[in-house]
Write a protein that holds these residues in place. Sequence first.
Motif, PDB file in Angstrom:
ATOM      1  N   ALA A 258      -6.347 -27.159  46.791  1.00  0.00           N
ATOM      2  CA  ALA A 258      -5.099 -26.713  47.416  1.00  0.00           C
ATOM      3  C   ALA A 258      -4.292 -27.904  47.922  1.00  0.00           C
ATOM      4  O   ALA A 258      -3.067 -27.952  47.769  1.00  0.00           O
ATOM      5  CB  ALA A 258      -5.415 -25.752  48.565  1.00  0.00           C
ATOM      6  N   TYR A 259      -4.977 -28.868  48.512  1.00  0.00           N
ATOM      7  CA  TYR A 259      -4.274 -30.053  49.005  1.00  0.00           C
ATOM      8  C   TYR A 259      -3.670 -30.857  47.857  1.00  0.00           C
ATOM      9  O   TYR A 259      -2.613 -31.475  48.013  1.00  0.00           O
ATOM     10  CB  TYR A 259      -5.231 -30.933  49.806  1.00  0.00           C
ATOM     11  N   ARG A 260      -4.325 -30.849  46.708  1.00  0.00           N
ATOM     12  CA  ARG A 260      -3.759 -31.541  45.540  1.00  0.00           C
ATOM     13  C   ARG A 260      -2.433 -30.905  45.128  1.00  0.00           C
ATOM     14  O   ARG A 260      -1.490 -31.594  44.749  1.00  0.00           O
ATOM     15  CB  ARG A 260      -4.739 -31.497  44.366  1.00  0.00           C
ATOM     16  N   ARG A 261      -2.388 -29.571  45.193  1.00  0.00           N
ATOM     17  CA  ARG A 261      -1.134 -28.904  44.832  1.00  0.00           C
ATOM     18  C   ARG A 261      -0.026 -29.292  45.803  1.00  0.00           C
ATOM     19  O   ARG A 261       1.128 -29.468  45.401  1.00  0.00           O
ATOM     20  CB  ARG A 261      -1.342 -27.382  44.804  1.00  0.00           C
TER      21      ARG A 261
ATOM     22  N   PRO B 165       5.198 -27.402  50.155  1.00  0.00           N
ATOM     23  CA  PRO B 165       3.891 -28.021  50.437  1.00  0.00           C
ATOM     24  C   PRO B 165       3.158 -27.344  51.587  1.00  0.00           C
ATOM     25  O   PRO B 165       1.929 -27.228  51.555  1.00  0.00           O
ATOM     26  CB  PRO B 165       4.253 -29.466  50.786  1.00  0.00           C
ATOM     27  N   ALA B 166       3.893 -26.893  52.621  1.00  0.00           N
ATOM     28  CA  ALA B 166       3.243 -26.284  53.787  1.00  0.00           C
ATOM     29  C   ALA B 166       2.424 -25.060  53.404  1.00  0.00           C
ATOM     30  O   ALA B 166       1.382 -24.786  54.019  1.00  0.00           O
ATOM     31  CB  ALA B 166       4.295 -25.905  54.828  1.00  0.00           C
ATOM     32  N   ALA B 167       2.869 -24.322  52.399  1.00  0.00           N
ATOM     33  CA  ALA B 167       2.127 -23.137  51.980  1.00  0.00           C
ATOM     34  C   ALA B 167       0.773 -23.526  51.386  1.00  0.00           C
ATOM     35  O   ALA B 167      -0.256 -22.907  51.689  1.00  0.00           O
ATOM     36  CB  ALA B 167       2.948 -22.349  50.961  1.00  0.00           C
ATOM     37  N   HIS B 168       0.753 -24.548  50.567  1.00  0.00           N
ATOM     38  CA  HIS B 168      -0.513 -24.989  49.968  1.00  0.00           C
ATOM     39  C   HIS B 168      -1.416 -25.637  51.012  1.00  0.00           C
ATOM     40  O   HIS B 168      -2.653 -25.517  50.942  1.00  0.00           O
ATOM     41  CB  HIS B 168      -0.228 -25.958  48.826  1.00  0.00           C
ATOM     42  N   LEU B 169      -0.815 -26.308  51.994  1.00  0.00           N
ATOM     43  CA  LEU B 169      -1.618 -26.866  53.084  1.00  0.00           C
ATOM     44  C   LEU B 169      -2.302 -25.748  53.866  1.00  0.00           C
ATOM     45  O   LEU B 169      -3.454 -25.901  54.291  1.00  0.00           O
ATOM     46  CB  LEU B 169      -0.741 -27.691  54.029  1.00  0.00           C
ATOM     47  N   ALA B 170      -1.598 -24.641  54.062  1.00  0.00           N
ATOM     48  CA  ALA B 170      -2.192 -23.514  54.785  1.00  0.00           C
ATOM     49  C   ALA B 170      -3.408 -22.979  54.039  1.00  0.00           C
ATOM     50  O   ALA B 170      -4.437 -22.658  54.648  1.00  0.00           O
ATOM     51  CB  ALA B 170      -1.152 -22.417  54.983  1.00  0.00           C
ATOM     52  N   VAL B 171      -3.306 -22.900  52.718  1.00  0.00           N
ATOM     53  CA  VAL B 171      -4.456 -22.455  51.915  1.00  0.00           C
ATOM     54  C   VAL B 171      -5.605 -23.454  52.056  1.00  0.00           C
ATOM     55  O   VAL B 171      -6.764 -23.074  52.284  1.00  0.00           O
ATOM     56  CB  VAL B 171      -4.056 -22.301  50.439  1.00  0.00           C
ATOM     57  N   GLY B 172      -5.288 -24.732  51.934  1.00  0.00           N
ATOM     58  CA  GLY B 172      -6.332 -25.747  52.053  1.00  0.00           C
ATOM     59  C   GLY B 172      -6.985 -25.748  53.414  1.00  0.00           C
ATOM     60  O   GLY B 172      -8.216 -25.866  53.528  1.00  0.00           O
TER      61      GLY B 172
ATOM     62  N   THR C 179      15.221 -26.110  52.789  1.00  0.00           N
ATOM     63  CA  THR C 179      14.387 -24.921  52.987  1.00  0.00           C
ATOM     64  C   THR C 179      12.905 -25.233  52.849  1.00  0.00           C
ATOM     65  O   THR C 179      12.069 -24.367  53.105  1.00  0.00           O
ATOM     66  CB  THR C 179      14.735 -23.820  51.970  1.00  0.00           C
ATOM     67  N   GLY C 180      12.557 -26.455  52.446  1.00  0.00           N
ATOM     68  CA  GLY C 180      11.157 -26.811  52.237  1.00  0.00           C
ATOM     69  C   GLY C 180      10.674 -26.583  50.828  1.00  0.00           C
ATOM     70  O   GLY C 180       9.498 -26.820  50.525  1.00  0.00           O
ATOM     71  N   ASP C 181      11.558 -26.124  49.942  1.00  0.00           N
ATOM     72  CA  ASP C 181      11.187 -25.889  48.541  1.00  0.00           C
ATOM     73  C   ASP C 181      11.333 -27.202  47.782  1.00  0.00           C
ATOM     74  O   ASP C 181      12.318 -27.436  47.071  1.00  0.00           O
ATOM     75  CB  ASP C 181      12.079 -24.796  47.945  1.00  0.00           C
ATOM     76  N   MET C 182      10.339 -28.068  47.927  1.00  0.00           N
ATOM     77  CA  MET C 182      10.429 -29.394  47.327  1.00  0.00           C
ATOM     78  C   MET C 182      10.403 -29.338  45.803  1.00  0.00           C
ATOM     79  O   MET C 182      11.127 -30.079  45.135  1.00  0.00           O
ATOM     80  CB  MET C 182       9.288 -30.278  47.838  1.00  0.00           C
TER      81      MET C 182
ATOM     82  N   PHE D 256       3.567 -36.075  48.889  1.00  0.00           N
ATOM     83  CA  PHE D 256       2.355 -36.849  49.154  1.00  0.00           C
ATOM     84  C   PHE D 256       2.604 -37.727  50.379  1.00  0.00           C
ATOM     85  O   PHE D 256       2.796 -38.931  50.276  1.00  0.00           O
ATOM     86  CB  PHE D 256       2.022 -37.704  47.928  1.00  0.00           C
ATOM     87  N   ASP D 257       2.593 -37.092  51.563  1.00  0.00           N
ATOM     88  CA  ASP D 257       2.825 -37.842  52.788  1.00  0.00           C
ATOM     89  C   ASP D 257       1.510 -38.025  53.549  1.00  0.00           C
ATOM     90  O   ASP D 257       0.445 -37.646  53.057  1.00  0.00           O
ATOM     91  CB  ASP D 257       3.880 -37.156  53.657  1.00  0.00           C
ATOM     92  N   GLU D 258       1.586 -38.585  54.753  1.00  0.00           N
ATOM     93  CA  GLU D 258       0.366 -38.905  55.493  1.00  0.00           C
ATOM     94  C   GLU D 258      -0.503 -37.684  55.805  1.00  0.00           C
ATOM     95  O   GLU D 258      -1.722 -37.725  55.566  1.00  0.00           O
ATOM     96  CB  GLU D 258       0.717 -39.648  56.787  1.00  0.00           C
ATOM     97  N   PRO D 259       0.051 -36.577  56.336  1.00  0.00           N
ATOM     98  CA  PRO D 259      -0.814 -35.423  56.609  1.00  0.00           C
ATOM     99  C   PRO D 259      -1.519 -34.889  55.371  1.00  0.00           C
ATOM    100  O   PRO D 259      -2.698 -34.527  55.430  1.00  0.00           O
ATOM    101  CB  PRO D 259       0.163 -34.389  57.192  1.00  0.00           C
TER     102      PRO D 259
END
Length: 680
Positions: free
Chosen positions: A486-489, A464-471, A182-185, A495-498
Motif C-alpha cells: 500500500a505504501y508503494r502505491r 496518496p493519503a488514501a493509500h497511506l491509510a490502507v498501509g 484536491t490531493g488527486d496527485m 514519494f515524500d518523507e512520511p
Amino acid sequence: MRKPLLLAGVTAAAIAVTAIVSLAGTPARADANSAKASLAKSLAALKIGNASAARSNAMDAVKADSGWGLAHAVLARAYLGLGDGIAAEAELDRAKAAGFDAGRAHQLYAHAWLLQGDPARAIVEAGKAPPKFAGYAVRVGARALAAQGDLPGAQKALATVLAAAPNDSAAWSDLGRVRYDTGDMAGAIQAASKAIALDPANLEALTLRGELVRGQYGLLAALPWFEAALKKDYYYHPALIEYAGTLGDAGRYADMLDATRRALATRPDSAQAFYLQAVLAARSGNYDLARTLTQRTTGKLDGLPGALLLDGMLDYQAASYEQAINKWRELVGRQPMNVTARRLLGAALLRSGDAQGALDVLRPVALRGDADSYTLALVGRAFERTGERNWANQFLDRAAFPAGGSSAPFGVDDDVAVLGGLAKDDPADPVRRVAYLRGLVEAGDTGQALAQAQALARLSPGAPAAHLAVGDTFAALGRYADAASAYRRAADIRFDEPVMLRLIDALDRSGQRAEAANVLALFLSQNPQNIAGQRLAARWQIAGGDFDAAIETLEGLRIRVGNRDATLLSDLAFAYIGADDEDTGLSYAKAAYRIAPLNPAVTDAYGWALYQTGDDKGAAQLLEKAVAIAPQHATLRWHLGQVYADLGRGGEAKAQIGAAMSDPGFADRAAAAAVLKTLG
C-alpha cells in the motif's frame, strides 16, 4: 491547499496566448512603424510562452505610441502572463481610455482581479465576457472558484471547457492545478502531462509538472522541469520561485539566492522572493536580516503556512512568545497534522505558563508510537506543572526510551462515535475520514478500519493519503508486507518523507531489508539534505560496519542541527568507536550523556565507549543503568553481557546474553552464540 496568492502564476502564461488573435484584430491606431514592429514581436513572444519578452516589446510599442489602445491591451496580457494583476489592470484602464473596446476586456479584468486576490469580483466580471472569449472566461472563473475553496465547482467548470475544446492546453493545466489542490496527485500528473503534450510552451504546465515531480520523485528530479520553463522565459516568476525553493531544500543555497534575485529583477516587490531570502538568512543564523526581509513582504504572505512558521520562529527567537504562539496556533489550525508546528506551539505555550494548552496541542503527537523524546519530555513537564505526577512520570519515562513505534501520522484519543460523526458530517474531508480510521484501529476494530480504508482508496485512487491509510491499517494488523504494498502505491504518486519512512519500516519489518535500503538510497539521491533520511542511513551504515561513511553522514548532520541532539551525538560515538577512534567516540558519548542522562540509548553509548577504552567497571555501571531503564531492549543486554564476560561474571553474562537472544529481532545472534560458547 495552495492559497490564492500563490495562484498568481497558475495559468497566466497559457491563458495569455488564447485571445491574442482576437486582440490583434482590434483596429490599430499606431502612428509609427516601430510601434507596430514592437507589438508584433510582443505577440510572437506570447505565443511561445515568453511573457517577459512580450512585456518588454509591448512596453516599447506603448512608448512609441502611448495613445494606441491595442498596445496597452497587449501589455496587459503580458502582465497577466507574468502574474502581475495590478500592472495588468492599470494597462487595461489605459487601453480603454485610448479607445480599446471595453466589451473585449471583461475576461482580462477578471483575470487581473483574480491575481490581486479578489476571486468573487473575478467571477462576476468573467460572467460578462462575450461568447467569443467564453473559454478564457470560464477558466478564470474556475480558478476563482478554486481560490474560494470550491474545488468540485472548479473541476466541473473546467470539464465544460474541455468537453468543447479537448485540446485546450491551458484548460488542462488549470485542471491539473485544481486536482493538485484536491490531493488527486495522479490526476494532476495526467492533466499536466496532457497540457505539455498539447503545448510545450505552456510554462504554467511545465512549472506544475516540476512541483508534481518534486513530490513524486524528489528535489533533484524536479529541477529540470523548472529549468525547461526558464529556458523559454528566463524571468518567468512562478517558475523562479518554485526553482529557488527547490534549490534551497536541496542545499544549493547560492543557486537559490541567484534565482530569488532573478525573480526580484522581474518583479521588484515579489513577496515570495523576499520570503525565500528570509528563510535563507534564518538558516544561516542571521535573524536580523531575516526579519528585515520578512518586513519587505509587506504582509502579502500573512497567513500562508511557511510564512507563519518562519515569522513565529523569528518572534520566538526574539523572546516575543505571545506573538509566536498566535502565529503557530493559526498554523496548527490550518494544518492540524503538521507535527513540527504542534511541537513548536506546545513548547511556546509551556514556556508562557499555559501547561494545559501545551497538553491539548501536543497530545495527538505524544500518542504516536514513534513520538520523539523532545515532545514526550514537553508533555511530561506540562503534566508536572498541572500537578499530575503519575502522568508526568509515564511520559518522562517514555522520553527516556528509544522510540519503538512506526511512523503513523497521529494517535487519537477521541471517542470512535465522535470521530465517525465528524466523518459523516463531511465525508469529502479526508482528514476526518483518516481520523475515523485511526479511531477504529485504536478501538481494536481493525476489520472495519481496513474495509473503510480500502473503500477510501477506491474512491480516491490518485490521493496518496488514501493509500497511506490502507498501509497504516495493515501495519496496525502486523501485516507489514501488505502495508509495504500500500505504501508503494502511495510512493508512486508522492514519494515524500512520511511515505519514505513508512515504506522502509514496513519493508524492514517484513524481512525485505535490501529493498528497504534501495528505497532509502533512492530517496536520498533526490533529497540529499533530508535529515530523517540521513539519520536512518547513518544507522544502517553503522549496522553494516561502514563506519567512515557513517561518520561523514553524521558529522554533516551535526553541522546542520547543532551539538544539543543527544541521539545524534551517541550515534557519532558508536561510529567513531567502530572506526577505531575510541577517544573521539568517548568524547561524543560523554557529551550526549550530559544532555540526556536518562536516555537508555545514550547511556548505552557512553557505557560502550568506556568499555572500548578499557574502563570495564565504569562501563558495567552505565550499562546496568541502561538495562534498568529499558530491560526489553536486546542490544543493551547484549552489551552488558559482553562487559560481564570480560569482568569474569560468567553467570550474569549468560543471563544477559540469553535475554538478548530471546528477542526474535536481535541481529547479533551469531556473535552472541559464540560468546555463550566460550562461557561454557
